[in-house]
Write an enzyme that holds these catalytic residues in place. Structure first.
Site, PDB file in Angstrom:
ATOM      1  N   HIS A   1       6.860 154.063 126.840  1.00 64.14           N
ATOM      2  CA  HIS A   1       6.455 154.676 125.583  1.00 64.14           C
ATOM      3  C   HIS A   1       7.657 154.881 124.669  1.00 64.14           C
ATOM      4  CE1 HIS A   1       2.787 156.399 127.858  1.00 64.14           C
ATOM      5  NE2 HIS A   1       2.428 155.357 127.142  1.00 64.14           N
TER       6      HIS A   1
ATOM      7  N   ARG B   1      -1.772 131.579 124.797  1.00 68.40           N
ATOM      8  CA  ARG B   1      -1.479 130.896 126.057  1.00 68.40           C
ATOM      9  C   ARG B   1      -2.024 131.714 127.220  1.00 68.40           C
ATOM     10  NH1 ARG B   1       3.945 130.589 123.358  1.00 68.40           N
ATOM     11  NH2 ARG B   1       4.256 128.437 122.682  1.00 68.40           N
TER      12      ARG B   1
ATOM     13  N   ARG C   1      -6.354 128.922 124.037  1.00 70.73           N
ATOM     14  CA  ARG C   1      -6.219 127.706 124.841  1.00 70.73           C
ATOM     15  C   ARG C   1      -6.639 128.023 126.267  1.00 70.73           C
ATOM     16  NH1 ARG C   1      -0.414 124.929 125.465  1.00 70.73           N
ATOM     17  NH2 ARG C   1      -0.017 126.733 126.780  1.00 70.73           N
TER      18      ARG C   1
ATOM     19  N   GLU D   1      -2.072 116.009 122.640  1.00 66.66           N
ATOM     20  CA  GLU D   1      -0.795 115.867 123.340  1.00 66.66           C
ATOM     21  C   GLU D   1      -0.649 114.465 123.916  1.00 66.66           C
ATOM     22  OE1 GLU D   1      -0.321 119.984 125.644  1.00 66.66           O
ATOM     23  OE2 GLU D   1      -2.361 119.179 125.663  1.00 66.66           O
TER      24      GLU D   1
ATOM     25  N   ASN E   1       5.624 119.091 120.786  1.00 75.01           N
ATOM     26  CA  ASN E   1       6.636 118.903 121.827  1.00 75.01           C
ATOM     27  C   ASN E   1       6.189 117.842 122.830  1.00 75.01           C
ATOM     28  OD1 ASN E   1       6.719 121.623 120.667  1.00 75.01           O
ATOM     29  ND2 ASN E   1       8.515 121.891 121.957  1.00 75.01           N
ATOM     30  N   ASP E   2       4.986 118.027 123.359  1.00 75.27           N
ATOM     31  CA  ASP E   2       4.488 117.105 124.370  1.00 75.27           C
ATOM     32  C   ASP E   2       4.148 115.739 123.762  1.00 75.27           C
ATOM     33  OD1 ASP E   2       4.765 119.121 126.169  1.00 75.27           O
ATOM     34  OD2 ASP E   2       2.656 119.703 126.139  1.00 75.27           O
TER      35      ASP E   2
ATOM     36  N   ARG F   1      11.517 115.161 128.322  1.00 69.82           N
ATOM     37  CA  ARG F   1      12.108 116.172 127.452  1.00 69.82           C
ATOM     38  C   ARG F   1      13.254 116.917 128.125  1.00 69.82           C
ATOM     39  NH1 ARG F   1       7.052 120.171 126.716  1.00 69.82           N
ATOM     40  NH2 ARG F   1       8.516 121.512 125.607  1.00 69.82           N
TER      41      ARG F   1
ATOM     42  N   CYS G   1       0.558 123.563 116.654  1.00 65.56           N
ATOM     43  CA  CYS G   1       1.021 124.720 117.418  1.00 65.56           C
ATOM     44  C   CYS G   1       2.304 124.416 118.182  1.00 65.56           C
ATOM     45  CB  CYS G   1      -0.056 125.216 118.380  1.00 65.56           C
ATOM     46  SG  CYS G   1      -0.584 124.003 119.604  1.00 65.56           S
TER      47      CYS G   1
END
Length: 843
Positions: free
Chosen positions: A471, A579, A615, A708, A731-732, A742, A779
């Site tokens: 907190h 995600r 997703r 992708e 990216n993919d 990658r 995305c």
């Protein structure tokens, strides 16, 4: 007394302190002779006691029985969740799991998560990735686990990681080895588990080779001498961090030069040459000042004297005295007065603020009037203990109970209990409140809001421990107080009361008695960062698309509810990628439909009517879930992950989609979309659409697929006719378009998001989407580059899901162009034969 009511706990954090305080408030309104209980797993607790309820260890999805008068039971039911749905409602469609056709084999991402590109070899201008103690020549290791453990102990000693992270990394190495058969071979142990306080890297060169499993073929071993242990605080940075470290060790023959270095000083020299500007001994030692690394919790820089509160683990001991009856009664009367005064004070403070801060103060007030705490203190007083010590020991007993549950939220609440006890004990002893005449940096361990001085300005907070669910962290952010947690117990012995503390809430570090030039430099950097952020934020305010009014949705990626709230607070138009595998991947048991339903309900609530794109699970052998069996694959990047999991476990995705549909129905929401990763064929897209519609016959959910796999580029028109939207994972998609791993540093130049191949791929998708009348989002990491984002809008992308730290920049870049100007820039880029953009990330 009515019949007991059963309720499924909906909060993803389970029954934690704030809802428990709300339940206690309802119970307090019942008559003294009325029974109000919560029952769970064969145990029960008095619902008037926050502490007793917390000790039940009730998790999200748990079924709790409420025993109370009906009017109170119904209120408690509303607080905790909704009634369990053991059977479908009458007329509700039964959710089936249609068969997903076997996919065409196509490549996949080694992480499945869009990863930022910034090079890890320059984490900040102020603090290096490692310190001299993390560069070591070592004798031998019994095996790979022992080698990782030796390096991990060094990171633990600096407060960079928790032991839990080390244990998780050793276990991950067992099932997903990291030996790299370069020349010479080396290994980089790493994990995406919790428990990392700062970006850090330890490197050891062993005198004798250590056998590691090969990263590319786990059935084979490789003998390595150079071993690295990488710790990354944010999962979204994990892949790019790993790539950067591989690049560091391969470039200029660094691994070979390290293995042949004569001593640690020579190793330091090798790294200084390989990563100029990173490895700086003067920077690491800071001219002799004491430096502690931790976890940045609230941004900003503070310079002020330390106000050392010490270690609450050392509690007052209730020395038993021979008190007569009158003395005992006097202590008991004083106990009631102290508890009543504290509760009233904290309720007043709650009324003077709002939001989470008000909830936190109400929770503390509930603890002060908690019957379990009062009873435990009374017992000790009747045995002869003085009030202050009795309160401290009573609280310690409850704190131990909460810690024993083993849940992070309850561990943090144990700190709250101790904080309440410390505040009550100070009142009981009539001692001075911590504070002073001028601003201070509060230094302590497991601090709470109640430890903040009331009679002085708190310039910063430095906590040797501190929880991610604290907190105090929430309050620090709300009040704009720079804070760093997880600094390690060495902090408490390394600083004296009144010494000057330089606290860096941007990078997660604390320096004791820093040099004047260090203070000036860091304050200047802080001012510049704030000014730049303010200027960009002002320029971005009100931008909703291009300069001439073409609408663009500026969304953000998120992995949990806190991430969603942070994105919305930062000005995101919605969530373009939730995600879900990161939210549930650490669960030891398969998440129930009720747990997932509760998570999605909170997500829908957190976006406040903005678009939420979910997703479905993207687990795979390279990104495992604890609750799914781990299988070895020759090439996990081309293996079973994403929607392909449906082939071996049809209920996994079906149950998740069903839970999402339930939450959408409950909220009567029309702003939620769901998309499947790793879709390869039109038949897969159709089967996924059928799966969603069977769970959501009313058609509330928009249905999409992630692009992708390159096969979808040749099927763009057919796919666009099946779904409501397309979301590009740049990216993919880049990795597969270029057939370039990658993680291969030798092929890094092929991963430029401005390459003609990727730009033409996005253009192809946008053209097909226009013909079908659907929208296209991005995305992947490329969306976070302002120049690339402008080109994407020029091609027809209408949604960009970006990193929060780049959100304002992307808005300004897009908002500075008309749609015609963006289109012209895109056409020029599409006509080139070489990459028009070079978007190398710099921190």
């Amino acid at each position: 007394m009515s019949e007991p009511i059963s309720v499924v706990v909906a909060d993803p954090a389970g029954l934690h302190a704030r809802p428990a305080g709300a339940v206690a408030g309802v119970a307090a309104g019942c008559g003294d002779d009325e029974i109000v209980l919560l029952r769970h797993a064969g145990h029960q607790a008095d619902a008037r006691s926050v502490l007793e309820m917390l000790s039940l260890g009730i998790c999200s999805g748990s079924i709790v029985e409420i025993v109370a008068p009906e009017y109170a039971a119904r209120k408690i039911e509303e607080i905790l969740g909704s009634a369990p749905d053991s059977a479908p409602e009458a007329g509700a469609p039964e959710i089936s799991a249609p068969e997903i056709p076997a996919p065409v084999v196509g490549p996949a991402s080694p992480s499945g998560t869009p990863a930022p590109v910034p090079a890890v070899v320059a984490p900040s201008a102020e603090y290096p990735l490692w310190a001299p103690r993390l560069i070591a020549r070592l004798d031998r290791a019994a095996d790979a686990a022992d080698a990782v453990r030796q390096l991990g102990e060094r990171l633990i000693s600096l407060g960079a990681i928790d032991r839990g992270y080390l244990d998780a990394t050793i276990e991950r190495e067992r099932v997903q080895p990291t030996g790299i058969p370069a020349d010479p071979p080396f290994a980089i142990a790493h994990s995406e588990a919790e428990g990392v306080h700062r970006l850090s890297l330890a490197i050891g060169v062993f005198a004798e080779p250590v056998s590691f499993g090969r990263m590319d073929d786990p059935s084979q071993n490789v003998a390595v001498r150079t071993v690295a242990l990488l710790a990354v605080p944010h999962r979204s940075h994990h892949v790019s961090a790993l790539k950067s470290v591989i690049d560091l060790l391969v470039n200029a023959g660094t691994a070979e030069r390290l293995s042949s270095a004569a001593d640690e000083q020579a190793m330091w020299g090798v790294l200084s040459e390989s990563a100029p500007g990173l490895v700086d001994p003067a920077l690491a030692e800071h001219g002799g000042s004491r430096v502690f690394g931790g976890r940045a919790v609230s941004s900003g820089v503070a310079v002020a004297p330390a106000r050392l509160l010490g270690d609450p683990e050392t509690t007052l001991t209730a020395v038993i005295e021979d008190l007569d009856d009158a003395a005992v009664e006097a202590e008991l009367v004083y106990l009631e007065r102290v508890l009543a005064d504290a509760s009233a004070r904290w309720r007043t403070e709650a009324g003077e603020t709002d939001g989470e801060q008000a909830d936190i103060m109400r929770m503390y007030a509930a603890m002060a009037s908690d019957p379990a705490l009062r009873k435990a203190a009374e017992t000790r007083i009747r045995r002869g203990a003085r009030l202050a010590a009795a309160l401290a020991e009573a609280a310690e007993e409850h704190a131990r109970t909460l810690r024993a549950v083993g849940d992070e939220y309850l561990t943090a609440r144990a700190d709250d209990v101790r904080g309440v006890a410390r505040a009550l004990s100070r009142l009981a002893a009539a001692g001075p409140q911590p504070g002073g005449a001028g601003p201070c940096v509060v230094v302590g361990r497991s601090l709470t809001v109640l430890d903040l001085p009331a009679d002085t300005v708190v310039a910063g907070i430095a906590d040797a421990a501190g929880s991610t669910t604290s907190h105090l962290g929430m309050v620090a952010q709300a009040r704009g107080i720079p804070a760093v947690f997880g600094l390690g117990d060495g902090l408490l012995s390394g600083v004296q009361d009144g010494e000057t503390v330089l606290l860096d809430g941007w990078n997660g570090a604390v320096e004791i008695e820093p040099a004047a030039d260090r203070v000036a430099a860091l304050l200047q950097t802080d001012a510049e960062r704030r000014a730049r952020a303010d200027e960009t934020a002002v320029a971005a305010a009100g931008i909703t698309g291009t300069r001439d009014g073409t609408a663009v949705e500026f969304a953000a990626n998120a992995a949990d509810i806190d991430g969603i709230r942070e994105a919305i607070a930062a000005g995101a138009d919605g969530i373009g990628l939730l995600r879900t595998e990161l939210a549930f991947g650490e669960f030891e048991r398969r998440p129930s439909r009720a747990q997932q339903r509760a998570f999605f309900a909170d997500a829908i609530d957190a976006v406040s009517g903005r678009r939420l794109v979910v997703r479905t699970f993207d687990f795979g052998t390279d990104k495992p879930a604890r609750f799914l069996p781990v299988t070895s694959e020759q090439n996990p990047a081309l293996g079973v992950r994403g929607l392909r999991l449906h082939r071996s476990d049809p209920e996994l995705i079906a149950e998740q989609v069903g839970a999402l549909a339930d939450a959408v129905h409950d909220a009567d929401a029309d702003n939620v979309a769901v998309m499947a990763p790793m879709v390869t064929t039109v038949d897969e897209a159709r089967a996924f659409r059928e799966l969603v519609r069977s769970a959501d016959p009313a058609g509330r959910l928009q249905i999409g697929v992630m692009v992708e796999v390159p096969s979808l580029l040749f099927l763009a028109d057919e796919i666009a006719e099946v779904v409501d939207f397309l979301s590009v994972g740049t990216n993919d998609l880049t990795q597969y378009l270029m057939a370039a791993d990658r993680l291969s540093p030798a092929l890094a130049d092929l991963h430029d998001p401005g390459s003609p191949a990727l730009l033409r791929a996005v253009d192809t998708l946008c053209a097909a989407a226009r013909r079908a009348g659907i929208w296209v989002g991005v995305c992947g990491e490329a969306a976070s580059d302002p120049a690339w984002a402008a080109l994407a809008v020029g091609m027809g992308v209408s949604e960009l899901s970006v990193r929060l730290d780049r959100l304002a920049e992307v808005k300004v870049a897009v908002g500075g162009l008309t749609i015609d100007e963006a289109g012209q820039a895109a056409r020029e880029a599409l006509g080139t034969g070489s990459a028009p953009l070079h978007t190398e990330r710099k921190n």
